[in-house]
Design a protein around this motif. Structure first.
Motif, PDB file in Angstrom:
ATOM      1  N   ARG A 112      54.262  83.247  28.354  1.00 10.99           N
ATOM      2  CA  ARG A 112      53.428  82.088  28.677  1.00 10.99           C
ATOM      3  C   ARG A 112      54.265  81.049  29.394  1.00 10.99           C
ATOM      4  O   ARG A 112      55.456  80.897  29.127  1.00 10.99           O
ATOM      5  N   GLN A 113      53.656  80.314  30.266  1.00 13.95           N
ATOM      6  CA  GLN A 113      54.318  79.229  30.980  1.00 13.95           C
ATOM      7  C   GLN A 113      54.326  77.987  30.087  1.00 13.95           C
ATOM      8  O   GLN A 113      53.288  77.561  29.583  1.00 13.95           O
ATOM      9  N   VAL A 114      55.517  77.447  29.863  1.00 15.93           N
ATOM     10  CA  VAL A 114      55.667  76.278  29.011  1.00 15.93           C
ATOM     11  C   VAL A 114      56.409  75.219  29.802  1.00 15.93           C
ATOM     12  O   VAL A 114      57.424  75.504  30.441  1.00 15.93           O
ATOM     13  N   GLY A 115      55.950  73.999  29.731  1.00 18.03           N
ATOM     14  CA  GLY A 115      56.587  72.898  30.442  1.00 18.03           C
ATOM     15  C   GLY A 115      57.876  72.473  29.770  1.00 18.03           C
ATOM     16  O   GLY A 115      58.096  72.678  28.578  1.00 18.03           O
ATOM     17  N   SER A 116      58.755  71.845  30.554  1.00 15.79           N
ATOM     18  CA  SER A 116      60.049  71.426  30.020  1.00 15.79           C
ATOM     19  C   SER A 116      59.899  70.342  28.958  1.00 15.79           C
ATOM     20  O   SER A 116      60.740  70.226  28.071  1.00 15.79           O
ATOM     21  N   HIS A 117      58.831  69.536  29.026  1.00 13.92           N
ATOM     22  CA  HIS A 117      58.630  68.506  28.013  1.00 13.92           C
ATOM     23  C   HIS A 117      58.356  69.140  26.642  1.00 13.92           C
ATOM     24  O   HIS A 117      58.723  68.581  25.611  1.00 13.92           O
ATOM     25  N   VAL A 118      57.748  70.305  26.597  1.00  7.96           N
ATOM     26  CA  VAL A 118      57.510  71.006  25.333  1.00  7.96           C
ATOM     27  C   VAL A 118      58.806  71.598  24.815  1.00  7.96           C
ATOM     28  O   VAL A 118      59.102  71.540  23.624  1.00  7.96           O
ATOM     29  N   VAL A 119      59.615  72.160  25.724  1.00  7.65           N
ATOM     30  CA  VAL A 119      60.882  72.768  25.332  1.00  7.65           C
ATOM     31  C   VAL A 119      61.811  71.711  24.763  1.00  7.65           C
ATOM     32  O   VAL A 119      62.505  71.954  23.772  1.00  7.65           O
ATOM     33  N   ARG A 120      61.836  70.521  25.347  1.00  8.42           N
ATOM     34  CA  ARG A 120      62.687  69.446  24.846  1.00  8.42           C
ATOM     35  C   ARG A 120      62.294  69.029  23.445  1.00  8.42           C
ATOM     36  O   ARG A 120      63.133  68.594  22.664  1.00  8.42           O
ATOM     37  N   ARG A 121      61.028  69.139  23.095  1.00  8.77           N
ATOM     38  CA  ARG A 121      60.587  68.796  21.746  1.00  8.77           C
ATOM     39  C   ARG A 121      60.913  69.904  20.755  1.00  8.77           C
ATOM     40  O   ARG A 121      61.139  69.655  19.579  1.00  8.77           O
ATOM     41  N   LEU A 147      64.074  71.207  16.856  1.00  6.84           N
ATOM     42  CA  LEU A 147      63.533  71.966  15.739  1.00  6.84           C
ATOM     43  C   LEU A 147      64.250  73.306  15.591  1.00  6.84           C
ATOM     44  O   LEU A 147      64.585  73.736  14.482  1.00  6.84           O
ATOM     45  N   ALA A 148      64.527  73.949  16.713  1.00  6.44           N
ATOM     46  CA  ALA A 148      65.255  75.219  16.669  1.00  6.44           C
ATOM     47  C   ALA A 148      66.673  75.022  16.154  1.00  6.44           C
ATOM     48  O   ALA A 148      67.171  75.824  15.357  1.00  6.44           O
ATOM     49  N   MET A 149      67.334  73.956  16.581  1.00 10.94           N
ATOM     50  CA  MET A 149      68.696  73.685  16.118  1.00 10.94           C
ATOM     51  C   MET A 149      68.722  73.378  14.625  1.00 10.94           C
ATOM     52  O   MET A 149      69.622  73.813  13.911  1.00 10.94           O
ATOM     53  N   ILE A 150      67.729  72.635  14.146  1.00  7.97           N
ATOM     54  CA  ILE A 150      67.650  72.336  12.716  1.00  7.97           C
ATOM     55  C   ILE A 150      67.430  73.617  11.920  1.00  7.97           C
ATOM     56  O   ILE A 150      68.043  73.828  10.869  1.00  7.97           O
ATOM     57  N   SER A 152      70.072  75.035   9.280  1.00  3.99           N
ATOM     58  CA  SER A 152      69.660  75.203   7.885  1.00  3.99           C
ATOM     59  C   SER A 152      69.949  76.617   7.397  1.00  3.99           C
ATOM     60  O   SER A 152      70.430  76.809   6.274  1.00  3.99           O
ATOM     61  N   MET A 153      69.658  77.596   8.214  1.00  8.50           N
ATOM     62  CA  MET A 153      69.912  78.985   7.821  1.00  8.50           C
ATOM     63  C   MET A 153      71.406  79.240   7.643  1.00  8.50           C
ATOM     64  O   MET A 153      71.822  79.933   6.715  1.00  8.50           O
ATOM     65  N   ALA A 154      72.220  78.671   8.510  1.00  5.37           N
ATOM     66  CA  ALA A 154      73.670  78.830   8.382  1.00  5.37           C
ATOM     67  C   ALA A 154      74.167  78.152   7.103  1.00  5.37           C
ATOM     68  O   ALA A 154      74.997  78.710   6.379  1.00  5.37           O
ATOM     69  N   GLY A 155      73.660  76.969   6.821  1.00  8.15           N
ATOM     70  CA  GLY A 155      74.072  76.259   5.612  1.00  8.15           C
ATOM     71  C   GLY A 155      73.650  76.970   4.341  1.00  8.15           C
ATOM     72  O   GLY A 155      74.425  77.075   3.385  1.00  8.15           O
ATOM     73  N   ILE A 156      72.437  77.478   4.333  1.00  9.57           N
ATOM     74  CA  ILE A 156      71.949  78.193   3.151  1.00  9.57           C
ATOM     75  C   ILE A 156      72.764  79.463   2.920  1.00  9.57           C
ATOM     76  O   ILE A 156      73.143  79.771   1.785  1.00  9.57           O
ATOM     77  N   SER A 157      73.050  80.205   3.975  1.00  8.03           N
ATOM     78  CA  SER A 157      73.828  81.433   3.806  1.00  8.03           C
ATOM     79  C   SER A 157      75.256  81.121   3.369  1.00  8.03           C
ATOM     80  O   SER A 157      75.833  81.857   2.572  1.00  8.03           O
ATOM     81  N   PHE A 158      75.825  80.032   3.857  1.00  8.74           N
ATOM     82  CA  PHE A 158      77.173  79.636   3.436  1.00  8.74           C
ATOM     83  C   PHE A 158      77.189  79.293   1.958  1.00  8.74           C
ATOM     84  O   PHE A 158      78.077  79.717   1.216  1.00  8.74           O
TER      85      PHE A 158
END
Length: 78
Positions: A10-19, A23-26, A30-36
């Motif tokens: 699907r075509q997604v605008g850059s304004h959506v990706v920036r938002r 969320l992806a980084m969090i 979180s997954m790295a912290g939980i596994s640690f």
């Protein structure tokens, strides 16, 4: 004009990706912290062996001396 990215067909605008990027980084953080935290904890000593279930103090002393002698003779051969 907004830059377009193709995500999952699907075509997604850059304004959506920036938002979504924070969320992806969090989520990844979180997954790295939980596994640690899940893999941490108390480390067992290698020198501590299985418990000795002796019926008397003499029997316990005999077993401990036997283990010491067996370890000493085992390391002397190598």
């Amino acid at each position: 004009m907004v830059a377009q990215y193709t995500i999952a067909g699907r075509q997604v605008g850059s304004h959506v990706v920036r938002r979504l990027l924070p969320l992806a980084m969090i989520t990844l953080g979180s997954m790295a912290g939980i596994s640690f935290l899940a893999t941490g904890g108390e480390k067992k000593s290698k020198e501590q062996g299985p418990p000795i279930n002796a019926t008397s103090k003499d029997e316990e002393n005999f077993i401990q001396e036997f283990i010491k002698n067996a370890e000493a003779s085992g390391t002397a051969k190598h």
